[in-house]
Design a protein around this motif. Sequence first.
Motif, PDB file in Angstrom:
ATOM      1  N   HIS A 125       0.836  -1.206   0.000  1.00  0.00           N
ATOM      2  CA  HIS A 125       0.000   0.000   0.000  1.00  0.00           C
ATOM      3  C   HIS A 125       0.872   1.257   0.000  1.00  0.00           C
ATOM      4  CE1 HIS A 125      -2.614   3.189   1.672  1.00  0.00           C
ATOM      5  NE2 HIS A 125      -3.534   2.588   0.937  1.00  0.00           N
ATOM      6  N   ALA A 126       1.926   1.242   0.798  1.00  0.00           N
ATOM      7  CA  ALA A 126       2.819   2.401   0.852  1.00  0.00           C
ATOM      8  C   ALA A 126       3.472   2.648  -0.509  1.00  0.00           C
ATOM      9  CB  ALA A 126       3.885   2.174   1.923  1.00  0.00           C
ATOM     10  N   ARG A 127       3.805   1.583  -1.190  1.00  0.00           N
ATOM     11  CA  ARG A 127       4.396   1.726  -2.521  1.00  0.00           C
ATOM     12  C   ARG A 127       3.414   2.385  -3.487  1.00  0.00           C
ATOM     13  NH1 ARG A 127       8.125  -3.585  -4.191  1.00  0.00           N
ATOM     14  NH2 ARG A 127      10.083  -2.511  -3.797  1.00  0.00           N
ATOM     15  N   CYS A 128       2.164   2.007  -3.388  1.00  0.00           N
ATOM     16  CA  CYS A 128       1.142   2.630  -4.230  1.00  0.00           C
ATOM     17  C   CYS A 128       1.133   4.140  -4.001  1.00  0.00           C
ATOM     18  CB  CYS A 128      -0.245   2.076  -3.906  1.00  0.00           C
ATOM     19  SG  CYS A 128      -0.497   0.386  -4.438  1.00  0.00           S
ATOM     20  N   MET A 129       1.160   4.518  -2.734  1.00  0.00           N
ATOM     21  CA  MET A 129       1.140   5.942  -2.406  1.00  0.00           C
ATOM     22  C   MET A 129       2.406   6.621  -2.925  1.00  0.00           C
ATOM     23  SD  MET A 129      -1.737   6.444  -0.969  1.00  0.00           S
ATOM     24  CE  MET A 129      -2.394   5.127  -1.983  1.00  0.00           C
ATOM     25  N   SER A 130       3.497   5.872  -2.867  1.00  0.00           N
ATOM     26  CA  SER A 130       4.768   6.411  -3.343  1.00  0.00           C
ATOM     27  C   SER A 130       4.711   6.731  -4.834  1.00  0.00           C
ATOM     28  CB  SER A 130       5.876   5.400  -3.050  1.00  0.00           C
ATOM     29  OG  SER A 130       6.973   5.600  -3.893  1.00  0.00           O
ATOM     30  N   VAL A 131       3.984   5.912  -5.577  1.00  0.00           N
ATOM     31  CA  VAL A 131       3.843   6.172  -7.010  1.00  0.00           C
ATOM     32  C   VAL A 131       3.181   7.531  -7.234  1.00  0.00           C
ATOM     33  CG1 VAL A 131       2.714   5.438  -9.137  1.00  0.00           C
ATOM     34  CG2 VAL A 131       3.779   3.747  -7.645  1.00  0.00           C
ATOM     35  N   PHE A 132       2.189   7.831  -6.426  1.00  0.00           N
ATOM     36  CA  PHE A 132       1.514   9.126  -6.582  1.00  0.00           C
ATOM     37  C   PHE A 132       2.460  10.271  -6.225  1.00  0.00           C
ATOM     38  CE2 PHE A 132      -2.171   6.568  -7.050  1.00  0.00           C
ATOM     39  CZ  PHE A 132      -3.037   7.350  -7.795  1.00  0.00           C
ATOM     40  N   ARG A 133       3.317  10.057  -5.225  1.00  0.00           N
ATOM     41  CA  ARG A 133       4.304  11.091  -4.890  1.00  0.00           C
ATOM     42  C   ARG A 133       5.259  11.302  -6.061  1.00  0.00           C
ATOM     43  NH1 ARG A 133       3.810   8.623   0.359  1.00  0.00           N
ATOM     44  NH2 ARG A 133       5.517   7.174  -0.016  1.00  0.00           N
ATOM     45  N   GLN A 134       5.647  10.187  -6.679  1.00  0.00           N
ATOM     46  CA  GLN A 134       6.526  10.276  -7.852  1.00  0.00           C
ATOM     47  C   GLN A 134       5.858  11.046  -8.984  1.00  0.00           C
ATOM     48  OE1 GLN A 134       9.625   9.375  -8.225  1.00  0.00           O
ATOM     49  NE2 GLN A 134       9.779   8.590  -6.132  1.00  0.00           N
ATOM     50  N   ALA A 135       4.578  10.771  -9.164  1.00  0.00           N
ATOM     51  CA  ALA A 135       3.852  11.404 -10.265  1.00  0.00           C
ATOM     52  C   ALA A 135       3.799  12.913 -10.069  1.00  0.00           C
ATOM     53  CB  ALA A 135       2.444  10.824 -10.360  1.00  0.00           C
ATOM     54  N   ARG A 136       3.634  13.329  -8.810  1.00  0.00           N
ATOM     55  CA  ARG A 136       3.589  14.783  -8.540  1.00  0.00           C
ATOM     56  C   ARG A 136       4.926  15.436  -8.897  1.00  0.00           C
ATOM     57  NH1 ARG A 136       1.168  12.777  -3.759  1.00  0.00           N
ATOM     58  NH2 ARG A 136      -1.081  12.768  -4.059  1.00  0.00           N
ATOM     59  N   ASP A 137       6.022  14.689  -8.639  1.00  0.00           N
ATOM     60  CA  ASP A 137       7.338  15.220  -8.996  1.00  0.00           C
ATOM     61  C   ASP A 137       7.544  15.252 -10.504  1.00  0.00           C
ATOM     62  OD1 ASP A 137       7.891  15.536  -6.392  1.00  0.00           O
ATOM     63  OD2 ASP A 137       9.177  13.761  -6.182  1.00  0.00           O
ATOM     64  N   ALA A 138       7.098  14.185 -11.159  1.00  0.00           N
ATOM     65  CA  ALA A 138       7.344  14.062 -12.592  1.00  0.00           C
ATOM     66  C   ALA A 138       6.511  15.052 -13.402  1.00  0.00           C
ATOM     67  CB  ALA A 138       7.064  12.625 -13.053  1.00  0.00           C
ATOM     68  N   PHE A 139       5.301  15.352 -12.901  1.00  0.00           N
ATOM     69  CA  PHE A 139       4.423  16.269 -13.626  1.00  0.00           C
ATOM     70  C   PHE A 139       4.000  17.410 -12.698  1.00  0.00           C
ATOM     71  CE2 PHE A 139       3.549  11.907 -15.152  1.00  0.00           C
ATOM     72  CZ  PHE A 139       4.020  12.018 -16.446  1.00  0.00           C
ATOM     73  N   PRO A 140       4.917  18.332 -12.475  1.00  0.00           N
ATOM     74  CA  PRO A 140       4.622  19.406 -11.501  1.00  0.00           C
ATOM     75  C   PRO A 140       3.388  20.215 -11.885  1.00  0.00           C
ATOM     76  CG  PRO A 140       6.902  19.485 -12.276  1.00  0.00           C
ATOM     77  CD  PRO A 140       6.211  18.499 -13.128  1.00  0.00           C
ATOM     78  N   ASP A 141       3.066  20.271 -13.163  1.00  0.00           N
ATOM     79  CA  ASP A 141       1.944  21.094 -13.611  1.00  0.00           C
ATOM     80  C   ASP A 141       0.612  20.350 -13.527  1.00  0.00           C
ATOM     81  OD1 ASP A 141       3.055  19.357 -15.565  1.00  0.00           O
ATOM     82  OD2 ASP A 141       1.732  20.299 -17.049  1.00  0.00           O
ATOM     83  N   MET A 142       0.668  19.060 -13.160  1.00  0.00           N
ATOM     84  CA  MET A 142      -0.554  18.240 -13.196  1.00  0.00           C
ATOM     85  C   MET A 142      -1.184  18.178 -11.804  1.00  0.00           C
ATOM     86  SD  MET A 142      -0.816  14.585 -15.072  1.00  0.00           S
ATOM     87  CE  MET A 142      -0.171  13.447 -13.874  1.00  0.00           C
ATOM     88  N   ASP A 143      -2.498  18.295 -11.752  1.00  0.00           N
ATOM     89  CA  ASP A 143      -3.183  18.144 -10.474  1.00  0.00           C
ATOM     90  C   ASP A 143      -3.502  16.666 -10.272  1.00  0.00           C
ATOM     91  OD1 ASP A 143      -4.580  18.237  -8.198  1.00  0.00           O
ATOM     92  OD2 ASP A 143      -6.167  19.570  -8.910  1.00  0.00           O
ATOM     93  N   VAL A 144      -2.531  15.957  -9.717  1.00  0.00           N
ATOM     94  CA  VAL A 144      -2.603  14.495  -9.626  1.00  0.00           C
ATOM     95  C   VAL A 144      -3.823  14.022  -8.844  1.00  0.00           C
ATOM     96  CG1 VAL A 144      -1.419  12.480  -8.657  1.00  0.00           C
ATOM     97  CG2 VAL A 144      -0.130  14.184  -9.937  1.00  0.00           C
ATOM     98  N   ASP A 145      -4.265  14.819  -7.888  1.00  0.00           N
ATOM     99  CA  ASP A 145      -5.336  14.357  -7.006  1.00  0.00           C
ATOM    100  C   ASP A 145      -6.730  14.506  -7.591  1.00  0.00           C
ATOM    101  OD1 ASP A 145      -3.628  13.617  -4.768  1.00  0.00           O
ATOM    102  OD2 ASP A 145      -3.145  15.757  -4.739  1.00  0.00           O
ATOM    103  N   SER A 146      -6.851  15.219  -8.708  1.00  0.00           N
ATOM    104  CA  SER A 146      -8.202  15.342  -9.263  1.00  0.00           C
ATOM    105  C   SER A 146      -8.259  14.875 -10.709  1.00  0.00           C
ATOM    106  CB  SER A 146      -8.689  16.789  -9.134  1.00  0.00           C
ATOM    107  OG  SER A 146      -7.762  17.656  -9.737  1.00  0.00           O
ATOM    108  N   LEU A 147      -7.456  13.880 -11.028  1.00  0.00           N
ATOM    109  CA  LEU A 147      -7.476  13.316 -12.383  1.00  0.00           C
ATOM    110  C   LEU A 147      -8.713  12.455 -12.582  1.00  0.00           C
ATOM    111  CD1 LEU A 147      -3.771  12.130 -12.529  1.00  0.00           C
ATOM    112  CD2 LEU A 147      -4.745  14.019 -13.835  1.00  0.00           C
ATOM    113  N   ASP A 148      -9.128  12.348 -13.833  1.00  0.00           N
ATOM    114  CA  ASP A 148     -10.232  11.441 -14.150  1.00  0.00           C
ATOM    115  C   ASP A 148      -9.651  10.045 -14.383  1.00  0.00           C
ATOM    116  OD1 ASP A 148     -12.494  10.141 -14.946  1.00  0.00           O
ATOM    117  OD2 ASP A 148     -12.412  10.908 -16.995  1.00  0.00           O
ATOM    118  N   LEU A 149      -9.345   9.347 -13.285  1.00  0.00           N
ATOM    119  CA  LEU A 149      -8.672   8.053 -13.415  1.00  0.00           C
ATOM    120  C   LEU A 149      -9.555   7.006 -14.076  1.00  0.00           C
ATOM    121  CD1 LEU A 149      -6.869   7.916  -9.960  1.00  0.00           C
ATOM    122  CD2 LEU A 149      -5.872   8.470 -12.180  1.00  0.00           C
TER     123      LEU A 149
END
Length: 585
Positions: free
Chosen positions: A458-482
């Motif tokens: 589970h922690a790794r899953c969360m880590s992926v989201f942290r990575q995504a925020r770093d990789a796409f600073p302009d993207m609002d990762v938390d409100s994507l249409d997943l």
Amino acid sequence: MNLFADFENRIKNTLETIDIIKEKRGEVDFGRLTVEPPRDASHGDVATNAAMVLAKPLGTNPRALADIIAEALKADADVSEVSVAGPGFINIRLSTAYWQRLLSTVIAEGVNYGKSAIGGGRKANVEYVSANPTGPMHVGHCRGAVVGDALANLMQFAGYDVTKEYYINDAGGQIEVLARSVFLRYREALGEDIGDIPAGLYPGDYLVPVGKALADEYGPRLHTMPDEEWLPIVKDKAVDAMMVMIREDLEALNVHHDVFFSERTLHANGAQRIRQAINDLTFKGHVYKGTLPPPKGQLPEDWEDREQTLFRSTEVGDDIDRPLIKSDGSYTYFAADVAYFKDKFDRGYDEMIYVLGADHGGYVKRLDAVARAVSDGKAKLTVLLCQLVKLFRDGEPVKMSKRSGDFVTLREVVDEVGRDSVRFMMLYRKSSEPLDFDFAKVTEQSKDNPVFYVQYAHARCMSVFRQARDAFPDMDVDSLDLKGSVGDITDPNELQLIAKLAEYPRLVEAAAQAQEPHRVAFYLYDLASSFHAHWNKGKESPDLRFVNDKNRQLSVARLGLVHAVASVLKSGLAITGTAAPDEMR
RNA sequence: GGUCCCAUAGCUCAGUAGGAUAGAGCGCAGGAUUCCUAAUCCUGAGGCCGUUGGUUCGAAUCCAACUGGGAUCACCA
């Protein structure tokens, strides 16, 4: 959404269209038909035994029938491939589009994914722990507490209306012993030298503050009263103090009850409710006055033939009739239990579950007899017996002696190894199996405790989201249409992960019906394992990594997959009552 | 003696309402990090599913008996 329930319907509908089945439709029933994941994933995604079950009544052979059914199933747009194997299994492989839709559903349903309606809103009462209020909880109570709590969570998730209940055994001889033990500590608090604690009283230090509190509140007054006067006062104070301790112990284990039911309330007002319960049984013809045959096997030295008021439990499945009223006119513990069961039944529960330790095995038939007699066979009662827990430290058994007060408390165990570890270990075994619990193994090497493995996923899953925020600073990762971005999930490894998620609803139903919460723990381990494996594939094949800063669209799709995995892990961990951490520290 | 639980890899255990070549962890032998936490992953060796019968297309799974281990036996609570 349940993939296997979905395909069971589709397959049955398809069967209805096949000529030779239509001809003999009245003679065949689909009751034994199963739709399940094949044991070996290489066979396909969904397997059915339809041909093997139906061949005989139709007078044909399974392989031939399987070929016909397989052909018909190909008409389904979500079926990409059908094959017949072994003695007549039909293996179905699903289309990528189907898996994508399923992933989309998992994301959309969120915490509700896996919830079931098989409980039908029926009222279920799960009674567990029910430790005597004479001291802190010891480690022996641990397993029942965790299993009961997780079972209640599971049944709630499966659509039951669940009440978690604790029966306080606060009426009986052991409470008087408790009161006398506390009274001694009270005298000690007043400055008296009490010497050694006499045999037969509770020696534990945990009674010292209770005695002190009495001394503070009453001063020497209690000491001047006769027994009949101080006993009720001290009993009340002592039981209250014990229950405060027990609730704290339960809190430490993350166990919470909705109802604490006091046995004393049954004895109140001249034991009014026990009398009513016995009258009720008498009216139905289940009670008589008589004598019991001597116990079989070794005869107790002081055994005497005496007339008592008995419950004719042998007529409702028990081995021997059970006493309700002792020869001195007082009620047995069992009589209170009859009244307690009647109370539960009158409160309108459809299912009553008792989680008990293996040492209560001899009590099961008796309870069952009560249930039948009181409810005229209408109540559904299940007793879940948890086998014993053996404590080890570095492979050596930990000795415990309750008599000397030298026992391992639940609190000590939780403080040493942690709440989540204790809970998961208690669930990582079928409850009908004895369990060895080694302190060293659970704490020293975290990989020996499966809870860390699951939480790490589970922690790794969360880590992926942290990575995504770093990789796409302009993207609002938390409100994507997943859920709308799943179209790029096409890799077979990813589809396999979705297939694992697809098993969850079916697992919840099976585990709830079998009343086996351990299955949830094993599923979580399995899902975590699939996720870790997929994660490591990204090391060898960079194109499989979740976050790819060169391909924004694909990354978003994969975030959806990761989100779904995390969500199911979190859901399952919640059933087991353990945390789903964002990172491991 | 009666009742209940159990018997699966060297060890600890899963085995999804009877299904296909019986699985996992630990341990053992070997391997994988320029890269999202190596608390991870991959490969290999390792099995008469306690014994004997029965039920059927098919049994580790259901039934019976037996062997071996654990729990329990009360006017206690």
